[in-house]
Design a protein around this motif. Sequence first.
Motif, PDB file in Angstrom:
ATOM      1  N   CYS A 137      27.286 -57.497  42.967  1.00  0.00           N
ATOM      2  CA  CYS A 137      27.093 -58.644  42.073  1.00  0.00           C
ATOM      3  C   CYS A 137      27.041 -58.178  40.631  1.00  0.00           C
ATOM      4  CB  CYS A 137      25.821 -59.403  42.427  1.00  0.00           C
ATOM      5  SG  CYS A 137      26.073 -60.487  43.842  1.00  0.00           S
ATOM      6  N   VAL A 138      27.757 -58.871  39.777  1.00  0.00           N
ATOM      7  CA  VAL A 138      27.796 -58.546  38.351  1.00  0.00           C
ATOM      8  C   VAL A 138      26.929 -59.555  37.614  1.00  0.00           C
ATOM      9  CG1 VAL A 138      29.275 -58.243  36.324  1.00  0.00           C
ATOM     10  CG2 VAL A 138      30.170 -57.697  38.614  1.00  0.00           C
ATOM     11  N   ILE A 139      25.940 -59.019  36.910  1.00  0.00           N
ATOM     12  CA  ILE A 139      24.937 -59.851  36.246  1.00  0.00           C
ATOM     13  C   ILE A 139      24.902 -59.519  34.761  1.00  0.00           C
ATOM     14  CG2 ILE A 139      22.408 -60.096  36.060  1.00  0.00           C
ATOM     15  CD1 ILE A 139      22.413 -59.487  39.100  1.00  0.00           C
ATOM     16  N   GLY A 140      24.600 -60.508  33.951  1.00  0.00           N
ATOM     17  CA  GLY A 140      24.443 -60.255  32.521  1.00  0.00           C
ATOM     18  C   GLY A 140      24.362 -61.578  31.792  1.00  0.00           C
ATOM     19  N   GLU A 141      23.743 -61.531  30.612  1.00  0.00           N
ATOM     20  CA  GLU A 141      23.618 -62.769  29.848  1.00  0.00           C
ATOM     21  C   GLU A 141      24.986 -63.260  29.382  1.00  0.00           C
ATOM     22  OE1 GLU A 141      20.773 -62.055  26.744  1.00  0.00           O
ATOM     23  OE2 GLU A 141      19.289 -61.417  28.225  1.00  0.00           O
ATOM     24  N   GLY A 150      23.480 -51.252  27.270  1.00  0.00           N
ATOM     25  CA  GLY A 150      23.946 -50.351  28.323  1.00  0.00           C
ATOM     26  C   GLY A 150      24.114 -51.116  29.621  1.00  0.00           C
ATOM     27  N   TYR A 151      24.119 -50.409  30.712  1.00  0.00           N
ATOM     28  CA  TYR A 151      24.322 -51.094  31.988  1.00  0.00           C
ATOM     29  C   TYR A 151      23.611 -50.364  33.114  1.00  0.00           C
ATOM     30  CZ  TYR A 151      27.608 -47.458  33.471  1.00  0.00           C
ATOM     31  OH  TYR A 151      28.160 -46.258  33.844  1.00  0.00           O
ATOM     32  N   PHE A 152      23.406 -51.099  34.207  1.00  0.00           N
ATOM     33  CA  PHE A 152      22.863 -50.502  35.429  1.00  0.00           C
ATOM     34  C   PHE A 152      23.908 -50.687  36.515  1.00  0.00           C
ATOM     35  CE2 PHE A 152      21.162 -50.955  39.618  1.00  0.00           C
ATOM     36  CZ  PHE A 152      20.196 -49.971  39.722  1.00  0.00           C
ATOM     37  N   PHE A 153      24.186 -49.640  37.279  1.00  0.00           N
ATOM     38  CA  PHE A 153      25.003 -49.796  38.488  1.00  0.00           C
ATOM     39  C   PHE A 153      24.313 -49.008  39.591  1.00  0.00           C
ATOM     40  CE2 PHE A 153      28.202 -48.481  41.559  1.00  0.00           C
ATOM     41  CZ  PHE A 153      28.811 -49.694  41.837  1.00  0.00           C
ATOM     42  N   GLY A 154      23.960 -49.683  40.651  1.00  0.00           N
ATOM     43  CA  GLY A 154      23.310 -48.961  41.746  1.00  0.00           C
ATOM     44  C   GLY A 154      22.874 -49.894  42.849  1.00  0.00           C
ATOM     45  N   ASP A 155      22.174 -49.317  43.844  1.00  0.00           N
ATOM     46  CA  ASP A 155      21.720 -50.096  44.998  1.00  0.00           C
ATOM     47  C   ASP A 155      20.730 -51.173  44.572  1.00  0.00           C
ATOM     48  OD1 ASP A 155      23.193 -48.506  46.595  1.00  0.00           O
ATOM     49  OD2 ASP A 155      21.536 -47.152  47.096  1.00  0.00           O
ATOM     50  N   VAL A 156      20.685 -52.233  45.365  1.00  0.00           N
ATOM     51  CA  VAL A 156      19.784 -53.339  45.082  1.00  0.00           C
ATOM     52  C   VAL A 156      18.327 -52.860  45.006  1.00  0.00           C
ATOM     53  CG1 VAL A 156      18.799 -55.428  46.103  1.00  0.00           C
ATOM     54  CG2 VAL A 156      21.260 -55.164  45.968  1.00  0.00           C
ATOM     55  N   GLU A 157      17.938 -52.000  45.929  1.00  0.00           N
ATOM     56  CA  GLU A 157      16.533 -51.546  45.946  1.00  0.00           C
ATOM     57  C   GLU A 157      16.184 -50.799  44.663  1.00  0.00           C
ATOM     58  OE1 GLU A 157      14.252 -52.647  47.994  1.00  0.00           O
ATOM     59  OE2 GLU A 157      15.902 -53.791  48.894  1.00  0.00           O
ATOM     60  N   GLN A 158      17.114 -49.966  44.189  1.00  0.00           N
ATOM     61  CA  GLN A 158      16.880 -49.252  42.918  1.00  0.00           C
ATOM     62  C   GLN A 158      16.814 -50.257  41.767  1.00  0.00           C
ATOM     63  OE1 GLN A 158      20.515 -46.950  43.223  1.00  0.00           O
ATOM     64  NE2 GLN A 158      19.383 -45.107  42.679  1.00  0.00           N
ATOM     65  N   TYR A 159      17.684 -51.258  41.855  1.00  0.00           N
ATOM     66  CA  TYR A 159      17.751 -52.254  40.786  1.00  0.00           C
ATOM     67  C   TYR A 159      16.428 -52.993  40.634  1.00  0.00           C
ATOM     68  CZ  TYR A 159      19.014 -56.363  38.081  1.00  0.00           C
ATOM     69  OH  TYR A 159      19.026 -57.343  37.126  1.00  0.00           O
ATOM     70  N   LYS A 160      15.824 -53.339  41.800  1.00  0.00           N
ATOM     71  CA  LYS A 160      14.593 -54.136  41.761  1.00  0.00           C
ATOM     72  C   LYS A 160      13.470 -53.429  41.013  1.00  0.00           C
ATOM     73  CE  LYS A 160      15.130 -56.606  46.132  1.00  0.00           C
ATOM     74  NZ  LYS A 160      14.665 -56.546  47.517  1.00  0.00           N
ATOM     75  N   SER A 212      14.112 -51.247  38.536  1.00  0.00           N
ATOM     76  CA  SER A 212      14.619 -50.746  37.254  1.00  0.00           C
ATOM     77  C   SER A 212      14.169 -51.642  36.095  1.00  0.00           C
ATOM     78  CB  SER A 212      16.144 -50.686  37.286  1.00  0.00           C
ATOM     79  OG  SER A 212      16.660 -51.992  37.131  1.00  0.00           O
ATOM     80  N   GLU A 213      14.265 -51.096  34.913  1.00  0.00           N
ATOM     81  CA  GLU A 213      13.939 -51.854  33.702  1.00  0.00           C
ATOM     82  C   GLU A 213      14.848 -53.076  33.576  1.00  0.00           C
ATOM     83  OE1 GLU A 213      11.627 -51.455  31.203  1.00  0.00           O
ATOM     84  OE2 GLU A 213      10.757 -50.097  32.708  1.00  0.00           O
ATOM     85  N   TYR A 214      16.092 -52.921  34.008  1.00  0.00           N
ATOM     86  CA  TYR A 214      17.080 -53.998  33.859  1.00  0.00           C
ATOM     87  C   TYR A 214      16.677 -55.271  34.588  1.00  0.00           C
ATOM     88  CZ  TYR A 214      20.501 -51.112  31.514  1.00  0.00           C
ATOM     89  OH  TYR A 214      21.152 -50.356  30.589  1.00  0.00           O
ATOM     90  N   SER A 215      16.030 -55.096  35.742  1.00  0.00           N
ATOM     91  CA  SER A 215      15.709 -56.282  36.547  1.00  0.00           C
ATOM     92  C   SER A 215      14.514 -57.043  35.991  1.00  0.00           C
ATOM     93  CB  SER A 215      15.416 -55.866  37.981  1.00  0.00           C
ATOM     94  OG  SER A 215      14.177 -55.203  38.027  1.00  0.00           O
ATOM     95  N   LYS A 216      13.728 -56.388  35.099  1.00  0.00           N
ATOM     96  CA  LYS A 216      12.443 -56.978  34.692  1.00  0.00           C
ATOM     97  C   LYS A 216      12.600 -58.347  34.043  1.00  0.00           C
ATOM     98  CE  LYS A 216       9.419 -53.170  34.974  1.00  0.00           C
ATOM     99  NZ  LYS A 216       9.202 -51.882  34.348  1.00  0.00           N
ATOM    100  N   ILE A 217      13.562 -58.480  33.133  1.00  0.00           N
ATOM    101  CA  ILE A 217      13.721 -59.746  32.441  1.00  0.00           C
ATOM    102  C   ILE A 217      14.221 -60.815  33.441  1.00  0.00           C
ATOM    103  CG2 ILE A 217      14.733 -60.830  30.388  1.00  0.00           C
ATOM    104  CD1 ILE A 217      16.026 -57.936  29.933  1.00  0.00           C
ATOM    105  N   PHE A 218      15.175 -60.382  34.282  1.00  0.00           N
ATOM    106  CA  PHE A 218      15.842 -61.347  35.148  1.00  0.00           C
ATOM    107  C   PHE A 218      15.022 -61.725  36.376  1.00  0.00           C
ATOM    108  CE2 PHE A 218      20.432 -61.936  34.016  1.00  0.00           C
ATOM    109  CZ  PHE A 218      20.301 -61.437  32.730  1.00  0.00           C
ATOM    110  N   LEU A 219      14.265 -60.785  36.915  1.00  0.00           N
ATOM    111  CA  LEU A 219      13.535 -61.069  38.156  1.00  0.00           C
ATOM    112  C   LEU A 219      12.089 -61.497  37.924  1.00  0.00           C
ATOM    113  CD1 LEU A 219      14.747 -58.325  40.700  1.00  0.00           C
ATOM    114  CD2 LEU A 219      15.193 -60.774  40.812  1.00  0.00           C
ATOM    115  N   SER A 220      11.632 -61.476  36.648  1.00  0.00           N
ATOM    116  CA  SER A 220      10.224 -61.818  36.411  1.00  0.00           C
ATOM    117  C   SER A 220      10.015 -63.319  36.424  1.00  0.00           C
ATOM    118  CB  SER A 220       9.764 -61.224  35.082  1.00  0.00           C
ATOM    119  OG  SER A 220      10.612 -61.668  34.068  1.00  0.00           O
TER     120      SER A 220
END
Length: 237
Positions: A40-44, A217-227, A229-237
Amino acid sequence: MKDKIDKKWLISCRDASLGYENKAVLEHLDFEIREGEYVCVIGENGSGKSTLIKSLLGLLKPVSGSVGINREAGKGAVGYLPQQTQVQRNFPVSVMEVVLSGFLNDMHFRPFYTKKEKQEVRKHLQHLGIADLEKKCYGELSGGQQQRVLLARALCAADKILVLDEPVTGLDPVAANTLYESMELLHQEGMAIVMVTHDLKNAVKYADKILHISDNGYFFGDVEQYKTSEYSKIFLS
Ligand code: ADP
């Protein structure tokens, strides 16, 4: 020696900067999408998701570095489901014709579709649970039905990879779930899926990997790592 159980790469970005007329929107992307992966490709908005998709499809040349689809995957490996426009929604043609148009690239000026192509369309419609819509007018279908028809169309072109640009945007939750289930079925059958989405909840539910692009920048990796990661904080909070 390469590990034999390692899945073959289908799409690769090697130190790729992507953008327009030498102005990069995304810089130094480095990742591979492998056989059967669901990414899945995510971004504002404005972060460069469409730019990335156009580059992956070969419609936009990278500013630097390389982006490519593995030639070994074969011609016609990729099927594409673009974002829907209002014009397409009202298209006054039958479902059969819309799905058949997925073969346009293979026709080489032949002015008709073959029996085999029509059979293939029926197979995809059946597979997606919409065989009964074959003779219906595309413009009269619900948004969810239209998306499944366009998914069947993309399947005519795809044997290895489906690229989907915001396929559930605008659908009600029931129609969105039906579409997710169809995509999950295709994924389980071995299709690689690259999907741009704003629906992060379902992205982390279904995807194997996340590509999150941002201004910094960007994050590419497994879902578990993503959850975590700093990248997920804004989107998953
Ligand atoms: P997203 O799909 O994430 O909303 P886009 O890839 O459409 O983002 O846009 C990323 C950036 O690229 C934006 O700043 C946008 O203005 C710019 N951009 C998009 N299309 C073009 C174009 N054809 N020419 C120049 N710049 C463009």
